[in-house]
Design an enzyme around this catalytic site. Structure first.
Site, mmCIF file in Angstrom:
data_model
loop_
_atom_site.group_PDB
_atom_site.id
_atom_site.type_symbol
_atom_site.label_atom_id
_atom_site.label_comp_id
_atom_site.label_asym_id
_atom_site.label_seq_id
_atom_site.Cartn_x
_atom_site.Cartn_y
_atom_site.Cartn_z
ATOM 1 N NE ARG A 150 -3.727 2.431 0.681
ATOM 2 C CZ ARG A 150 -4.552 2.933 -0.223
ATOM 3 N NH1 ARG A 150 -4.594 2.424 -1.453
ATOM 4 N NH2 ARG A 150 -5.340 3.925 0.083
ATOM 5 C CD GLU A 184 -14.870 -23.220 27.042
ATOM 6 O OE1 GLU A 184 -15.036 -23.616 28.213
ATOM 7 O OE2 GLU A 184 -15.516 -23.655 26.077
ATOM 8 C CD GLU A 205 -13.255 -9.191 33.174
ATOM 9 O OE1 GLU A 205 -13.922 -10.102 32.649
ATOM 10 O OE2 GLU A 205 -12.757 -8.270 32.501
HETATM 11 C C1 LIG Z 1 -20.457 -17.449 21.872
HETATM 12 C C2 LIG Z 1 -20.597 -18.116 23.193
HETATM 13 C C3 LIG Z 1 -20.658 -19.494 23.254
HETATM 14 C C4 LIG Z 1 -20.809 -20.138 24.486
HETATM 15 N N1 LIG Z 1 -20.936 -21.497 24.507
HETATM 16 C C5 LIG Z 1 -21.321 -22.114 25.661
HETATM 17 C C6 LIG Z 1 -21.661 -23.499 25.666
HETATM 18 O O1 LIG Z 1 -21.571 -24.180 24.642
HETATM 19 N N2 LIG Z 1 -22.102 -24.046 26.804
HETATM 20 C C7 LIG Z 1 -22.208 -23.322 27.968
HETATM 21 O O2 LIG Z 1 -22.611 -23.886 28.974
HETATM 22 N N3 LIG Z 1 -21.859 -22.010 28.010
HETATM 23 C C8 LIG Z 1 -21.431 -21.383 26.878
HETATM 24 N N4 LIG Z 1 -21.104 -20.033 26.879
HETATM 25 C C9 LIG Z 1 -21.209 -19.287 28.125
HETATM 26 C C10 LIG Z 1 -19.909 -18.713 28.630
HETATM 27 O O3 LIG Z 1 -19.124 -19.710 29.222
HETATM 28 C C11 LIG Z 1 -20.256 -17.554 29.581
HETATM 29 O O4 LIG Z 1 -20.739 -16.499 28.774
HETATM 30 C C12 LIG Z 1 -19.101 -17.083 30.396
HETATM 31 O O5 LIG Z 1 -18.682 -18.064 31.310
HETATM 32 C C13 LIG Z 1 -19.442 -15.806 31.176
HETATM 33 O O6 LIG Z 1 -20.662 -15.906 31.824
HETATM 34 P P1 LIG Z 1 -21.770 -14.756 31.603
HETATM 35 O O7 LIG Z 1 -21.856 -14.500 30.154
HETATM 36 O O8 LIG Z 1 -23.004 -15.155 32.282
HETATM 37 O O9 LIG Z 1 -21.175 -13.469 32.264
HETATM 38 P P2 LIG Z 1 -21.246 -13.072 33.821
HETATM 39 O O10 LIG Z 1 -20.732 -14.202 34.644
HETATM 40 O O11 LIG Z 1 -22.585 -12.536 34.131
HETATM 41 O O12 LIG Z 1 -20.181 -11.897 33.856
HETATM 42 C C14 LIG Z 1 -20.509 -10.567 33.476
HETATM 43 C C15 LIG Z 1 -19.286 -9.721 33.756
HETATM 44 O O13 LIG Z 1 -18.972 -9.761 35.149
HETATM 45 C C16 LIG Z 1 -17.654 -10.213 35.345
HETATM 46 N N5 LIG Z 1 -17.562 -11.023 36.548
HETATM 47 C C17 LIG Z 1 -18.351 -12.049 36.936
HETATM 48 N N6 LIG Z 1 -17.903 -12.593 38.064
HETATM 49 C C18 LIG Z 1 -16.789 -11.897 38.417
HETATM 50 C C19 LIG Z 1 -15.846 -11.967 39.487
HETATM 51 N N7 LIG Z 1 -15.944 -12.912 40.441
HETATM 52 N N8 LIG Z 1 -14.825 -11.089 39.512
HETATM 53 C C20 LIG Z 1 -14.706 -10.137 38.554
HETATM 54 N N9 LIG Z 1 -15.559 -10.025 37.524
HETATM 55 C C21 LIG Z 1 -16.582 -10.879 37.447
HETATM 56 C C22 LIG Z 1 -17.338 -11.037 34.108
HETATM 57 O O14 LIG Z 1 -15.936 -11.154 33.895
HETATM 58 C C23 LIG Z 1 -18.021 -10.220 33.040
HETATM 59 O O15 LIG Z 1 -17.213 -9.140 32.677
HETATM 60 C C24 LIG Z 1 -20.886 -19.373 25.673
HETATM 61 C C25 LIG Z 1 -20.798 -17.982 25.596
HETATM 62 C C26 LIG Z 1 -20.661 -17.343 24.385
HETATM 63 C C27 LIG Z 1 -20.600 -15.853 24.334
#
Ligand SMILES: Cc1cc2nc3c(=O)[nH]c(=O)nc-3n(C[C@H](O)[C@H](O)[C@H](O)COP(=O)(O)OP(=O)(O)OC[C@H]3O[C@@H](n4cnc5c(N)ncnc54)[C@H](O)[C@@H]3O)c2cc1C
Length: 386
Positions: free
Chosen positions: A265, A363, A367
């Protein structure tokens, strides 16, 4: 790397370059879909090349690769977008050691053969990072268990034949303990609630699934009542390492493509790579990739060497944390280097910019990884961990 390691890496790399990457743009423009015959060919080629079920023992039909070799393959798979690399499927590595002979024959061996797919139903609306907060239940009733609960983000539910369902035991001496079950998708009471759309353009959905009075024979319970969480932790460790490996692959591809673009580029009469601002972004990206790759490779070798599982646990979190955040930074810089082209969906940097975001969430979020590392540091000290 041994000659065998290098040969496996080359084999995976050629498959990705020659057969998967050419379909990325098509997949992006067609809602993640590619023609059915091409998808079938990818599946068959992954098996022929010995990349499918690489984590499973040879005696069960897998290819029994070392953890290091699996990381090398996953790294190559990470170089392709749109989940085209998911044809290189890794069935649940924790399963053969803990499932019954009946469960092995009924679900695991067919999964290793590629005849059927699994999905994980663990997360719920009220239980994400805090898996212990799940409200799903498993109630013993005669020779059966009756399962209830609504799960979300169930990845690949649309292509799966069965789910791993995690719930808490109701009543009896193990009340409140976690338990994991095999549940065939067509069991009465398993109901697809909806399939929300996500940031990436993948053919696999992440479904919300209701389990309503789902009756399964007690032979579907994996291990014993109370074992549920230990399987989840083992799966987390494996997946965290493989996410780190895939993020290294993604970063390599991004740096390659951004370097090639910056070299060609021309603006202000010279290739943009000659501008220090651009060169420094590439230099930072390359340096961070090297660091992440060294961590990832070392971790995989350490698992092969049988290092204490608690140290592995901390290192899996460190590798996943660092590599996923590294890849996010690399993708962001790559978009910047491509300029307006980096914002187009036909551009690899744009796709990775979106796709890599989830590696900081699933997974275990960044955090949660930091909390695990801090906890391990408190318990074991710096010298044990670094
Ligand atoms: C595309 C995708 C595919 C997935 N596939 C699967 C699957 O096949 N099977 C399955 O069972 N799950 C699946 N998941 C779920 C995934 O494992 C969760 O989204 C993840 O573990 C986070 O949980 P949550 O989204 O409820 O966020 P929350 O736990 O609600 O967290 C929200 C925020 O708070 C923070 N937080 C929470 N607790 C703490 C703490 N103790 N200290 C500091 N910060 C904290 C988190 O880091 C985050 O920033 C999938 C998620 C996505 C997005």
């Amino acid at each position: 790397m041994s000659d065998e390691d290098r040969e496996i890496q080359d084999r995976a790399r050629a498959f990705v370059d020659d057969e998967l990457i050419p379909w990325e743009e098509h997949a992006e423009m067609h809602d993640g879909q590619i023609p059915a015959d091409v998808r079938q060919r990818h599946h068959e080629r992954a098996i022929e090349l010995g990349l499918f079920a690489m984590n499973m023992p040879k005696e069960l039909g897998g290819t029994g690769m070392t953890m290091f070799q699996q990381a090398l393959v996953s790294e190559q798979i990470g170089r392709v977008t749109n989940a085209l690399g998911w044809c290189v499927h890794t069935p649940p590595a924790w399963a053969p050691a803990v499932v019954s002979p009946f469960q092995l024959e009924r679900w695991i061996v067919p999964t290793i053969r590629g005849d059927v797919h699994e999905c994980y139903a663990i997360t719920e609306e009220g239980a994400g990072s805090d898996v212990d907060a799940i409200a799903a239940t498993a109630r013993r009733d005669g020779d059966d268990y009756v399962l209830n609960g609504t799960k979300m983000h169930v990845t690949s539910f649309n292509s799966a034949g069965y789910c791993f369902f995690q719930g808490k035991i109701v009543d009896g001496p193990n009340a409140g303990a976690h338990a994991m079950f095999f549940v065939d998708k067509d069991t009465p009471g398993v109901r697809l609630v909806r399939e929300p759309r996500y940031t990436h353009t993948y053919p696999d959905t992440h479904a919300i699934v209701a389990f309503e009075d789902v009756r399964v024979p007690a032979s579907h319970l994996i291990g014993a009542e109370g074992d549920g969480m230990s399987f989840t932790y083992e799966w987390f460790r494996y997946e965290r390492l493989m996410i780190a490996a895939r993020c290294c692959g993604a970063a390599e591809r991004l740096i390659d493509e951004a370097t090639a673009f910056a070299t060609e580029r021309v603006q202000f009469g010279q290739p943009i790579i000659g501008f220090q601002a651009i060169g420094h972004m590439l230099a930072d990206s390359l340096t961070e990739l090297w660091a992440a790759r060294l961590m990832t490779y070392r971790l995989a070798q350490e698992i092969d060497e049988g290092v204490d599982v608690k140290i592995q646990h901390a290192h899996c979190s460190m590798a996943k944390l660092y590599a996923s955040e590294m890849a996010g930074r690399v993708a962001d810089r790559a978009v910047q280097i491509f300029g307006g082209r980096g914002y187009m969906r036909e551009n690899v940097a744009e796709r990775f910019y979106r796709e890599l975001r989830v590696d900081r969430i699933w997974e275990g979020t960044s955090e949660i990884q930091r909390s695990i590392v801090a906890d391990q540091l408190r318990k074991r000290g710096v010298r044990a961990l670094a």
